[in-house]
Design a protein around this motif. Structure first.
Motif, short mmCIF file in Angstrom:
data_model
loop_
_atom_site.label_atom_id
_atom_site.label_comp_id
_atom_site.label_asym_id
_atom_site.label_seq_id
_atom_site.Cartn_x
_atom_site.Cartn_y
_atom_site.Cartn_z
N GLN A 851 0.86 -1.18 0.00
CA GLN A 851 0.00 0.00 0.00
C GLN A 851 0.90 1.24 0.00
O GLN A 851 1.89 1.27 0.73
N LEU A 872 -3.66 0.18 -3.18
CA LEU A 872 -3.19 -1.15 -2.76
C LEU A 872 -2.84 -1.92 -4.02
O LEU A 872 -3.64 -1.99 -4.96
N ASP A 961 -6.64 -0.76 5.29
CA ASP A 961 -5.98 0.08 4.29
C ASP A 961 -5.94 1.53 4.72
O ASP A 961 -5.65 2.42 3.93
#
Length: 974
Positions: A851, A872, A961
């Protein structure tokens, strides 16, 4: 070995035995009926196999929820494979539901151990001792069989989060302390095995994961303390009490002066129950609290009832569940334990309400109680016979009957709750705004709540499930009746109470938020008069901003009638993550005052006919409130008009979809004034007949009521003034009640943003197009990531094989280049297919990959500001993942990134390139940057750890994330 008979609760055993005798009059044995009821609950388990699952509990997006309605499926310890939905009247099967059931089954069985042990020590039935011993023995024999991996929030064996194991362990510890030394059913060998095979390893595992000031850490501390007392480590328990996260520390730092837990009512109820266990353990250890701490803890029993809504539900503030009723057995027991500790007559008033018999008697759900990890149940009539083993051991004599539950206006500045009540509590007006509430706070400062009886006109939807996509909606500003700017949810800044005064006939409250967006200051003033309220929102800034204010849910548009709504797309007005939730979006210009007839929503649709209580007409269901709004200031500018927006959005959790109306404008400053008038028994159409709004004058509001009164409203530096004229007489009201600025307490504050380090990105010659990822780049800045950069889950860097990575950074005339060689073993590119998702994160965070995040380095520092762009990347040959060069967008525009990868003997390599012209560089040619490398071996479902460019340490649970912008490096282009 520790001497048997260690006490964890300070009760007089002989005295309690006298209170549960079944052979004496009820007035002499007030808990006999409760003991009989608890004994009846245990009967099905006495000779039955224990419902202890062989598999580890697991959290998934759909596990334990009805696929049609989204509600929790019923938990039944005897039905591990058929999970019923009360709304569908149907059973659902499948592994995801079985895995969710496992959590409840573990907690239910552990609680039955202390349940049975309590009955045994009070009534002496050996069957109860046998059952408790059987549960404890089975658990110490099987504890190692559940793997400590694939967890969601902290290490654990039977569960998926550490705090659940803490609750489970607390129940087992209490069962052991009650049983040991009192029955032949539990031997010294059992005690030694229980300590060696369960208490010590479980407490050690829990102690390895510290959550600071979290509500979950309360339970972790109590579990550690309970186990250590049984392990002859009482002195170690005493030393933990005042350390960060310890019980005394939590009372001093987690509760404010009013006794409110900083994360809001929902987490107050949870955290305070854990603190209760801790306080009882302190009493056993002869570790008293100071008078100040005891006063704060005692106030915590009363604090959540300050904001109770007219339909006897807790407010759905922050991450609370929607419309949780106070009429549940667990709430009654908590009040009983509070009464025993404080003898506060306000708690007696709450108990009078809970025991008044005016609510329908339903199945309380106590028999299926899963310890303190409870789900809410429908409201029910209650008696003391509905309480649990805690009340059996620790409740006091009955409180005075027939007292009244407090229903006055209340102001809790630190908690952020300010409520004005009218009509014996039937009318409820609240203005949100205080400290942030930690990770469970919502961007809802200055949100307005309006409820009359069960009719909800402006409502806080709370939060549903943390693993559903809708979580992002409920945690957005647009889901609340709160102002937002620049088409994004509010920044996490505290609000300040400026004024609060209730004179009986009239009342007002005023709050301010500074920094809700870049350079923006917002004030919101709410004035409550007889049958209506005045709502004034004002903002100022040095630069123009877009402004939005949600003002109603489902409503009919009364005026302007000459304009029709025109279709719009979410991109016309939104640029943040909630645009996906907006459906059928329409808009129309606002060139004149707006008049709406809002419809009420109801937490319990079956109670709609009670909306006016004394009204007998069925037409109540269709009655509306009325709202007038006008917009003034630079928001009606040459750039954009003011608009009324309407969209279909998620309603409260599990309540389907509903309309949302909000005002949209643009400008450096502006003022919005509104009036709300609601139906009542006396005024079914509302008291207000007409209004005249003049936002650029003082007075700014003139209200004409149906009983012939004209009231003019205006504000100056002295406060809010109301001139009332009914013809024969005139009256003036002057509202003040100004408050001094609060002293910051730091709870939930965000750390200031400073770069971890500066990295100079060297300029190199153009790279060959065919140069492979992982190939050495001459002249690049090279960084080796290892133990100092590792973020673990259950296992340490050394224990997982010492994963590492080489990162090269360089720039050409046209490109920024980041090259990664990850030495993490065989490549895992797939993710488990559990009806699509484990939770609401991007699924591929649980695969090998990386990421990246970019943000401007010259924007005023704010960790919640968000990233300019982020993505990502998964090293996968799947064409579906190559749409953006193997990039899955996290934030912003990522079309300018190019990526290539290849498998390597030691792992994988990936090279990323960004067009320099698209980078968010400041005047010095710098940007904020973060790089996270995920690694997951093929035998796991969730990732095992991460290598992070800015540095590692700590645990990687719940990071997903999302990355806070106070963890980055500063890249400087040479």
């Amino acid at each position: 070995m520790k001497t048997p008979g260690v006490r964890l609760l300070p009760f007089d055993l002989d005295a309690r035995r006298a209170l549960v005798r079944s052979d004496v009059a009820a007035e002499h044995a007030p808990f006999a009926v409760l003991a009989d009821s608890l004994q009846q609950d245990l009967e099905p388990l006495i000779d039955a196999p224990l419902p202890i699952p062989g598999h580890k509990a697991r959290l998934t997006r759909y596990g334990g929820r009805c696929p049609s309605h989204g509600v929790f499926l019923d938990f039944d310890p005897w039905m591990p494979h058929d999970h019923w939905c009360a709304m569908c009247n149907s059973a659902y099967q499948g592994r995801i539901h079985d895995d969710w059931w496992a959590m409840g089954a573990q907690l239910w069985t552990a609680e039955r151990a202390v349940h049975a042990a309590s009955l045994f020590v009070l009534r002496g039935d050996v069957r109860h001792a046998t059952l408790a011993a059987r549960i404890l023995r089975t658990y110490y024999e099987r504890y190692d069989s559940w793997p400590n991996r694939d967890n969601v929030l902290g290490p654990t064996r039977p569960f998926f989060s550490t705090y659940l194991e803490s609750i489970w362990l607390i129940n087992l510890c209490h069962a052991l302390s009650l049983l040991e030394g009192r029955t032949d059913q539990w031997t010294a060998g059992d005690g030694a095995a229980m300590r060696d095979r369960l208490l010590a390893p479980s407490a050690s595992l829990i102690a390895s994961y510290h959550e600071g000031g979290s509500n979950r850490q309360v339970w972790n501390e109590v579990a550690i303390g309970s186990a250590w007392c049984l392990l002859d480590r009482a002195d170690d328990v005493r030393r933990r009490l005042d350390r960060e996260g310890g019980v005394r520390w939590q009372i001093a730092n987690g509760l404010d002066d009013a006794g409110s837990w900083y994360e809001g009512e929902n987490y107050h109820l949870f955290a305070h129950r854990g603190l209760w266990y801790g306080v009882q353990l302190m009493r056993v250890l002869d570790e008293p609290m100071s008078d100040a701490l005891n006063e704060r803890f005692s106030a915590g029993f009363v604090a959540p009832f300050a904001g109770v809504l007219p339909d006897d539900t807790f407010p759905s503030r922050r991450d609370s569940q929607y419309a949780s009723s106070i009429r549940q057995w667990r709430t009654a027991e908590w009040c009983e334990l509070g009464w025993a500790h404080t003898h506060d007559r306000r708690l007696a008033g709450v108990l009078s309400r809970l025991y008044d018999g005016t609510c329908t008697r339903r199945e309380t759900g106590r028999w299926r109680s899963t310890a303190d990890a409870e789900r809410n149940t429908p409201a029910s009539a209650l008696t003391r016979a509905d309480l649990s083993w805690r009340a059996l051991l620790m409740a006091d004599g009955p409180p005075p009957p027939n007292l009244t539950m407090p229903v006055e206006s209340v102001c809790l500045p630190a908690q952020g709750l300010a409520v004005i009540r009218r009509d014996a509590g039937r009318v409820y007006v609240a203005l949100e705004g205080g400290q942030l509430g930690g990770g469970h706070g919502h961007p809802d400062q200055l949100a307005l709540t309006l409820q009359t009886g069960p009719a909800r006109w402006l409502d806080d939807p709370g939060t549903g499930s943390y693993v559903e996509a809708e979580l992002h909606w409920y945690r957005s500003t647009l889901a609340h009746a709160a102002p937002l700017f620049d088409r994004s949810s509010q920044r996490p800044v505290s609000a300040q109470l400026l004024a609060f005064e209730d004179q009986g006939d009239v009342a007002w409250m005023m709050k301010r938020v500074d920094g809700i967006a870049d350079g923006v200051q917002v004030d919101r003033t709410i004035v409550v008069a007889d049958g209506y309220l005045v709502d004034v929102v004002e903002w100022t800034s040095d630069e123009p901003h877009s402004f939005e204010l949600p003002i109603a849910g489902r409503a009919d548009l009364v005026a302007p009638l000459d304009e029709r709504f025109a279709s719009a797309t979410p991109s016309d007005v939104r640029h943040d993550a909630v645009e996906v939730f907006l459906g059928q979006l329409v808009m129309q210009p606002l060139n004149e005052p707006l008049v709406l007839r809002p419809y009420a929503s109801y937490a319990d649709p079956d109670r709609r006919g009670d909306a006016l209580r004394a009204t007998s007409t069925e037409s109540v269901r269709g009655d509306c409130a009325q709202a007038w709004y006008v917009v003034h200031g630079s928001c009606i500018s040459t750039r954009e008009s003011a608009y009324l927006m309407r969209s279909l959005v998620p309603a409260a959790p599990w309540h389907g979809m509903t309309d949302r109306h909000w005002i949209y404008g643009y400008g450096a400053h502006g003022r919005v004034i509104g009036i709300w008038s609601w139906p009542s028994e006396r005024w079914p159409e509302g008291r207000v007949l007409s209004v005249h709004l003049t936002p650029d004058t003082t007075p700014c509001v003139a209200v004409v009521t149906r009983d012939g009164v004209t009231e003019a409203h205006g504000r100056d530096e002295a406060g809010w003034h109301i001139a009332s004229d009914d013809g024969p007489s005139r009256r003036a009201y002057h509202l003040g009640g100004f408050r001094p600025p609060p002293t910051p307490d730091g709870k939930g504050d965000i750390a200031p943003v400073t770069a971890r380090c500066d990295i100079v990105v060297p300029l190199v010659a153009e790279l060959p197009d065919d140069q492979l990822a992982g190939t050495r780049i001459d002249g690049a800045h090279r960084i080796e990531l290892g133990e100092a950069h590792y973020v673990q889950t259950e296992s340490s860097w050394s224990d997982v094989g010492r994963p590492s990575a080489s990162v090269q950074l360089c720039a050409t005339a046209d490109w920024l280049v980041v090259d990664v060689l990850a030495r993490t073993g065989s490549v895992t590119t797939g993710v488990p297919d559990l009806l699509g998702r484990l939770d609401n994160e991007v699924p591929y965070v649980n695969a090998d990959g990386l990421q990246w995040y970019m943000a401007r380095a010259d924007v005023p520092a704010s960790p919640a500001r968000g990233w300019h762009a982020a993505a990502l990347h998964v090293p996968s040959a799947d064409p579906a993942l190559r749409a953006l060069g193997t990039a899955i967008r996290i934030a912003g525009s990522v079309e300018s990134v190019q990526a290539s990868w290849r498998e390597m003997p030691e792992g994988w390599a990936m090279r990323l390139r960004w067009d320099r012209a698209t980078l968010p560089l400041d005047a010095d040619g710098a940007l904020f940057f973060e790089l996270v490398i995920n690694e997951r071996p093929p035998d796991r479902e969730r990732r095992r750890g991460q290598l992070v460019l800015s540095g590692g340490g700590g645990f990687g649970y719940l990071m997903g994330d999302r990355r806070p912008t106070n963890r980055f490096v500063r890249l400087k282009m040479s």
